[in-house]
Design a protein around this motif. Structure first.
Motif, PDB file in Angstrom:
ATOM      1  N   ALA A  52      71.825 -15.443  76.752  1.00  0.00           N
ATOM      2  CA  ALA A  52      72.889 -14.635  77.347  1.00  0.00           C
ATOM      3  C   ALA A  52      73.361 -13.540  76.390  1.00  0.00           C
ATOM      4  N   ARG A  53      73.473 -13.871  75.131  1.00  0.00           N
ATOM      5  CA  ARG A  53      73.916 -12.877  74.144  1.00  0.00           C
ATOM      6  C   ARG A  53      72.908 -11.740  74.036  1.00  0.00           C
ATOM      7  N   LYS A  54      71.638 -12.093  74.029  1.00  0.00           N
ATOM      8  CA  LYS A  54      70.600 -11.062  73.941  1.00  0.00           C
ATOM      9  C   LYS A  54      70.565 -10.197  75.198  1.00  0.00           C
ATOM     10  N   ARG A  55      70.770 -10.814  76.353  1.00  0.00           N
ATOM     11  CA  ARG A  55      70.789 -10.038  77.592  1.00  0.00           C
ATOM     12  C   ARG A  55      71.900  -8.995  77.563  1.00  0.00           C
ATOM     13  N   ARG A  56      73.042  -9.347  76.978  1.00  0.00           N
ATOM     14  CA  ARG A  56      74.162  -8.408  76.917  1.00  0.00           C
ATOM     15  C   ARG A  56      74.069  -7.473  75.711  1.00  0.00           C
ATOM     16  N   GLN A  57      73.003  -7.640  74.938  1.00  0.00           N
ATOM     17  CA  GLN A  57      72.752  -6.803  73.750  1.00  0.00           C
ATOM     18  C   GLN A  57      73.947  -6.800  72.790  1.00  0.00           C
ATOM     19  N   LEU A  58      74.441  -7.997  72.537  1.00  0.00           N
ATOM     20  CA  LEU A  58      75.562  -8.157  71.618  1.00  0.00           C
ATOM     21  C   LEU A  58      75.096  -8.807  70.321  1.00  0.00           C
ATOM     22  N   SER A 115      59.034   2.200  69.475  1.00  0.00           N
ATOM     23  CA  SER A 115      60.294   2.916  69.646  1.00  0.00           C
ATOM     24  C   SER A 115      61.441   2.005  70.074  1.00  0.00           C
ATOM     25  N   LEU A 116      61.150   0.733  70.278  1.00  0.00           N
ATOM     26  CA  LEU A 116      62.171  -0.227  70.685  1.00  0.00           C
ATOM     27  C   LEU A 116      62.995  -0.699  69.500  1.00  0.00           C
ATOM     28  N   THR A 117      64.278  -0.842  69.708  1.00  0.00           N
ATOM     29  CA  THR A 117      65.088  -1.539  68.715  1.00  0.00           C
ATOM     30  C   THR A 117      64.937  -3.035  68.980  1.00  0.00           C
ATOM     31  N   ALA A 118      65.252  -3.835  68.002  1.00  0.00           N
ATOM     32  CA  ALA A 118      65.168  -5.286  68.184  1.00  0.00           C
ATOM     33  C   ALA A 118      66.092  -5.736  69.302  1.00  0.00           C
ATOM     34  N   ALA A 159      66.640  -7.996  74.675  1.00  0.00           N
ATOM     35  CA  ALA A 159      67.271  -7.936  75.997  1.00  0.00           C
ATOM     36  C   ALA A 159      66.212  -7.967  77.088  1.00  0.00           C
ATOM     37  N   ALA A 160      65.109  -7.242  76.877  1.00  0.00           N
ATOM     38  CA  ALA A 160      64.033  -7.219  77.860  1.00  0.00           C
ATOM     39  C   ALA A 160      63.348  -8.583  77.957  1.00  0.00           C
ATOM     40  N   LEU A 161      63.095  -9.221  76.816  1.00  0.00           N
ATOM     41  CA  LEU A 161      62.482 -10.551  76.819  1.00  0.00           C
ATOM     42  C   LEU A 161      63.376 -11.576  77.514  1.00  0.00           C
ATOM     43  N   SER A 162      64.675 -11.449  77.303  1.00  0.00           N
ATOM     44  CA  SER A 162      65.608 -12.367  77.955  1.00  0.00           C
ATOM     45  C   SER A 162      65.662 -12.122  79.457  1.00  0.00           C
ATOM     46  N   ASN A 188      67.358   3.147  79.699  1.00  0.00           N
ATOM     47  CA  ASN A 188      66.955   3.942  78.530  1.00  0.00           C
ATOM     48  C   ASN A 188      65.450   4.126  78.582  1.00  0.00           C
ATOM     49  N   LYS A 189      64.957   5.133  77.899  1.00  0.00           N
ATOM     50  CA  LYS A 189      63.551   5.490  77.989  1.00  0.00           C
ATOM     51  C   LYS A 189      62.662   4.724  77.028  1.00  0.00           C
ATOM     52  N   ASN A 190      63.249   3.888  76.204  1.00  0.00           N
ATOM     53  CA  ASN A 190      62.440   3.151  75.235  1.00  0.00           C
ATOM     54  C   ASN A 190      61.699   1.972  75.870  1.00  0.00           C
TER      55      ASN A 190
END
Length: 357
Positions: free
Chosen positions: A10-16, A82-85, A90-93, A163-165
C-alpha cells in the motif's frame, strides 16, 4: 493477523517514503519500520487505523494473506532507465493489486486460455511472422490489437501513473501473461507499447533478461508485428512525401515517426529523405502531438465481463469490499482501457460465466 507485506504494498502504491507515511499517520519512522519489517507483529488497532487513513486503504486490507509482489527481474519495463525507484515500485504494486482483481474475475468467468508461442530462439522479425501465422492473421493490418491480445488469453490492464516514465510493462504469472499500459500516451503509442510488451512475452519470457538490447529486440518485434514488411512494400514501394506517409500510418495504426522509420528500414525511403522527414516531424511537433490521431482502443474482454455483471447491479464497491482494496485501485486498473462507457463499469454481477469472448 496483521500482514506487514501488505503495508509495504500500500505504501508503494501511494508512492510514499517511510518518513512521509510515518508523519501522515502520526507515528515515528522507527515504529513504522518495525511494523513493516514484521518486528512488531501485532500493531495496535489505533496505529493500524491511522496508517489505513493515511494511505486511503481499508483496514481489512492489512489483515489478509500476502499479495504476490512482482520481483523486478520478472518484469519487462519499457523504460527502466528513466524510472525512479518510487515509480517502479508503484507500478509493481499495481501489478499485485491487478492479480487480486484478476483472480476474483477468473473465479467467476471462463476467460480465454493463453495462446502464445515460446520464440526465444527466433530473431524479432521472424518471431513476429511466426506469431502472426500461428494466430492466423497473415500479413494484414491489425485494426484492434487490444482485442486480439485479449482473445489470445493475455490480461491487459491500465496504469493510472500520469507520467511519461512508465510506458508499459509485462509479466507472466502462473502461466498467464499480463500487460499493463499507461493510457497517458497517444493511441498510436499505446498500440506500439502493446506490441512491444507482446514481444517481451514471447521473446524473453521474463527470465531475468534486461537492458538496451532486449528493449531493441522488443521494438523490432513490435514494428514487424504491426507493419509486416511484405505488406508495406506491396502497398508502398516508394515514398515521395511526408503526406503520403501520413495516409499510410492510418492503415497500420502506428505513429508517423514509426511508419517513417519502417519506410526507411525496408528501402522505400532513402537515407537523405528519412533524415529530412525526421526533421520535419520534429519541427512540426509531431513527436509530442501525433497528427491526425486515431481513436484509442478499448477493451472488449472487460466490457463483456462487466456487461454480464451489470445484470445483478453490483458496484465496484462490492468487489473492493470483497478484496479489501480501495475502489480507486479498481478504477485505475480498468477505466483507462474501457473508454467512455463507464456507467456499466459501476456495476457488476457475481457468479456469471463468460462463455464466449
Amino acid at each position: 493477523m496483521f500482514n506487514p507485506t501488505r503495508l509495504s504494498t500500500a505504501r508503494k502504491r501511494r508512492q510514499l517514503t517511510k518518513k512521509h507515511l510515518a508523519e501522515s499517520a502520526g507515528i515515528s519512522q522507527l515504529t513504522l519500520t518495525r511494523i513493516e519489517s514484521g518486528q512488531t507483529a501485532d500493531p495496535g488497532e489505533e496505529t493500524v487505523s491511522a496508517l489505513a487513513k493515511a494511505l486511503s486503504y481499508p483496514v481489512s486490507f492489512f489483515y489478509r494473506e500476502d499479495c504476490e509482489e512482482l520481483p523486478v527481474e520478472a518484469v519487462s519495463f519499457r523504460s527502466l532507465s528513466s524510472l525512479t525507484a518510487r515509480q517502479r515500485d508503484a507500478a509493481l504494486s499495481a501489478g499485485a493489486i491487478a492479480h487480486l482483481l484478476d483472480d476474483w474475475i477468473t473465479d467467476r468467468f471462463n476467460l480465454p486460455e493463453p495462446d502464445l508461442l515460446d520464440l526465444r530462439d527466433e530473431d524479432p522479425e521472424s518471431a513476429a511472422i511466426a506469431l502472426r501465422r500461428h494466430w492466423g492473421i497473415g500479413s494484414k493490418p491489425i485494426p484492434h490489437i487490444l482485442k486480439l491480445l485479449e482473445a489470445k488469453g493475455i490480461r491487459v490492464f491500465s496504469l493510472a501513473e500520469n507520467n511519461k516514465n512508465v510506458d508499459a510493462f509485462s509479466c507472466w504469472r502462473n502461466g498467464v501473461p499480463y500487460v499493463f499500459l499507461n493510457t497517458f500516451k497517444s493511441a498510436e503509442r499505446s498500440r506500439f507499447d502493446t506490441a512491444h510488451e507482446l514481444g517481451h512475452l514471447v521473446l524473453h519470457l521474463h527470465g531475468g533478461t534486461s537492458g538496451r538490447e532486449v528493449e531493441r529486440e522488443a521494438d523490432r518485434f513490435a514494428s514487424a508485428f504491426l507493419v509486416p514488411r511484405d505488406d508495406f512494400i506491396a502497398n508502398v514501394p516508394v515514398v515521395r512525401s511526408l503526406q503520403q506517409l501520413m495516409a499510410c500510418k492510418h492503415r497500420w495504426g502506428v505513429s508517423l515517426a514509426a511508419i517513417t522509420r519502417t519506410a526507411y528500414d525496408v528501402g522505400s525511403l532513402s537515407e537523405w529523405h528519412y533524415r529530412e522527414f525526421c526533421k520535419q516531424i520534429s519541427y512540426r511537433g509531431f513527436r509530442k502531438n501525433e497528427p491526425e490521431p486515431m481513436r484509442r482502443e478499448e477493451s472488449v474482454l472487460w466490457k463483456k465481463v462487466f456487461g454480464q455483471l451489470w445484470k445483478e447491479r453490483l458496484t465496484k464497491d462490492h468487489i473492493a469490499a470483497e478484496l479489501g482494496i480501495p475502489v480507486d485501485e479498481i478504477s485505475a486498473l480498468i477505466e483507462g482501457i474501457l473508454g467512455g462507457d463507464q456507467e456499466k463499469v459501476k456495476t457488476f454481477r457475481s457468479g456469471a460465466k463468460l462463455r464466449s469472448v
